[in-house]
Motif scaffolding. Structure first.
Motif, PDB file in Angstrom:
ATOM      1  N   VAL A   1       0.815  -1.198   0.215  1.00  0.00           N
ATOM      2  CA  VAL A   1      -0.408   0.224   0.218  1.00  0.00           C
ATOM      3  C   VAL A   1       1.069   1.336   0.401  1.00  0.00           C
ATOM      4  CG1 VAL A   1      -1.875  -1.395   1.206  1.00  0.00           C
ATOM      5  CG2 VAL A   1       0.073   0.145   2.786  1.00  0.00           C
ATOM      6  N   ASN A   2       0.173   2.555   0.116  1.00  0.00           N
ATOM      7  CA  ASN A   2       1.171   3.847  -0.370  1.00  0.00           C
ATOM      8  C   ASN A   2       1.695   3.878   0.865  1.00  0.00           C
ATOM      9  OD1 ASN A   2       1.264   6.831  -0.385  1.00  0.00           O
ATOM     10  ND2 ASN A   2       0.339   6.269  -2.357  1.00  0.00           N
ATOM     11  N   PRO A   3       3.076   4.547   1.730  1.00  0.00           N
ATOM     12  CA  PRO A   3       3.271   4.698   2.888  1.00  0.00           C
ATOM     13  C   PRO A   3       2.110   5.490   3.460  1.00  0.00           C
ATOM     14  CG  PRO A   3       4.964   4.200   1.067  1.00  0.00           C
ATOM     15  CD  PRO A   3       3.756   4.510   0.406  1.00  0.00           C
ATOM     16  N   ALA A   4       2.052   6.830   2.421  1.00  0.00           N
ATOM     17  CA  ALA A   4       1.181   7.283   3.516  1.00  0.00           C
ATOM     18  C   ALA A   4      -0.225   7.282   4.502  1.00  0.00           C
ATOM     19  CB  ALA A   4       1.045   8.783   2.135  1.00  0.00           C
TER      20      ALA A   4
ATOM     21  N   ARG B   1      -1.333   7.502   8.239  1.00  0.00           N
ATOM     22  CA  ARG B   1      -2.708   7.790   8.480  1.00  0.00           C
ATOM     23  C   ARG B   1      -2.798   6.729  10.130  1.00  0.00           C
ATOM     24  NH1 ARG B   1      -7.748   9.355   5.216  1.00  0.00           N
ATOM     25  NH2 ARG B   1      -8.847  10.152   6.719  1.00  0.00           N
TER      26      ARG B   1
END
Lengths: 121, 280
Positions: free
Chosen positions: A44-47, A51
């Motif tokens: 998944v996206n690190p951002a 979150r």
């Protein structure tokens, strides 16, 4: 990991990490995977992981030590159990009650089943 | 990072591809560029990278006018095209010849990425590899360049099932706040948990350019089990075993998971409404 539910991915990641702590795979004060490690593991996206970690930090389940990464807190287990209990009462029980009503299962039957089940455990 | 203003472009005067197109892309995102076949996704990428020249308007990539192809832009930009040019070289010689153009190229990363794809022998000739293997080498090279702007056109085409997963892993490792990554793709399911902003191109216009958080705030994606969503708020629906899966206006501010395929269909269905929702 399969993100098939309707819940946003960051919440699913937070749930997954809480589960790891409840299962004792991550112990209190132990380091949890870094943003990049977990993002890569879950693809998944690190951002999105950030979150989830921000939210868990606010709940005092993990803490960020500068330059060292994220760690499970001492009271992580307690916090998660508390939150999960609340969720069980708020979300899962009403569903159960609804099904019981629909199928005419009274509380006595449920108590009986519960006692049988717990004696087996 | 990338700014396009009033872009006009067409391969022939009778049929313009873009007319007065505006687009702005920021760093720290992995953009998914979506659009039907023939809408000009690849052309748009070529314009951003200076491979095609705008006939009107301005295109700047990292503050460099893209058509000038200045060295300062080119060394900070990598474009992985869908069809790749492969010279008759061994992997290691390809790297030796091309890595010096990119000042942040990282050999350790390149080796690590290659071995995650199970391609450890850098003495293999690129020309003797299958399409998927060539693509893997180019993906590793592209990511190891560590350019602030990384553009990939259909990167998962030709990759086998485990390689798609590896691709996601290394992309998650490589993404950071300083990079602008743009991926054009039809295989949304391959990348849906990595893409955190969506650009939808249709008939020469940008119908949507929004990050996933904004989309999740404005739109609701769910199974309409109890049929309690107002018909007027539904932008798109699809039958499923659990009930209709719908994309609706998120009036109650519920949090749901953005499904990019459903989003695409909703945008195609109601471009006008989408425009109103996102530009209100």
């Amino acid at each position: 990991m399969n993100f098939s539910e309707e819940k946003p991915i960051y919440l699913q990641i937070a749930d997954w990490l809480c589960e790891q702590i409840l299962l004792g795979r991550i112990k209190p004060e132990e380091r949890v995977l870094s943003l990049r490690e977990l993002a890569s593991k879950l693809e998944v996206n690190p951002a999105t992981v950030l979150r989830a970690y921000d939210m868990l930090q606010e709940m005092n389940i993990i803490t960020c030590k500068r330059g060292m990464g994220y760690f499970a807190t001492n009271e992580a287990m307690e916090r998660i159990t508390g939150l999960r209990r609340q969720r069980f009462i708020d979300e899962e029980l009403p569903k159960l009650f609804h099904t019981m009503k629909l199928l005419h299962i009274d509380i006595g039957t449920l108590v009986g089943l519960y006692q049988n089940n717990s004696s087996e455990l | 990072m990338i700014t396009i203003k009033n872009l006009t472009f067409g391969y022939s005067k009778q049929k313009m591809l873009f007319n007065d197109l505006d687009l702005g892309l920021q760093e720290g995102h992995i953009y998914g560029l979506l659009g039907k076949n023939g809408t000009g996704k690849t052309t748009l990428l070529k314009i951003i990278t200076g491979l095609c020249f705008p006939q009107g308007g301005e295109v700047s990539t990292m503050d460099y006018p893209a058509p000038l192809r200045q060295a300062g832009m080119l060394e900070n930009l990598f474009f992985l095209t869908e069809e790749i040019f492969i010279p008759h070289l061994k992997i290691k010689d390809y790297v030796k010849a091309n890595a010096p153009f990119y000042k942040h190229f990282n050999h350790e990363q390149f080796n690590e990425y290659l071995s995650l794809f199970d391609m450890d022998n850098q003495n293999d000739y690129l020309t003797k590899m299958s399409l998927g293997q060539k693509k893997k080498v180019m993906i590793c090279f592209a990511l190891a360049c560590n350019t602030p702007v990384l553009i990939m056109d259909e990167p998962t085409n030709g990759l086998d099932i485990p390689s798609k997963s590896t691709f996601r892993k290394i992309l998650a490792m490589a993404a950071d706040e300083g990079k602008t990554i743009v991926i054009s793709t039809h295989q949304v399911r391959d990348l849906h948990s990595l893409i955190d902003a969506v650009i939808i191109l249709e008939q020469g216009k940008i119908l949507l350019n929004a990050d996933i958080d904004t989309i999740a705030r404005q739109l609701l994606f769910k199974v309409n089990e109890d049929n309690n969503i107002d018909e007027a708020d539904i932008l798109y629906k699809e039958e499923s075993l659990k009930g209709d899966v719908v994309v609706a206006i998120n009036k109650e501010h519920q949090e749901s998971k953005v499904d990019i395929e459903l989003l695409f269909n909703a945008v195609m269905n109601h471009p006008q409404k989408i425009n109103e929702i996102f530009h209100a």
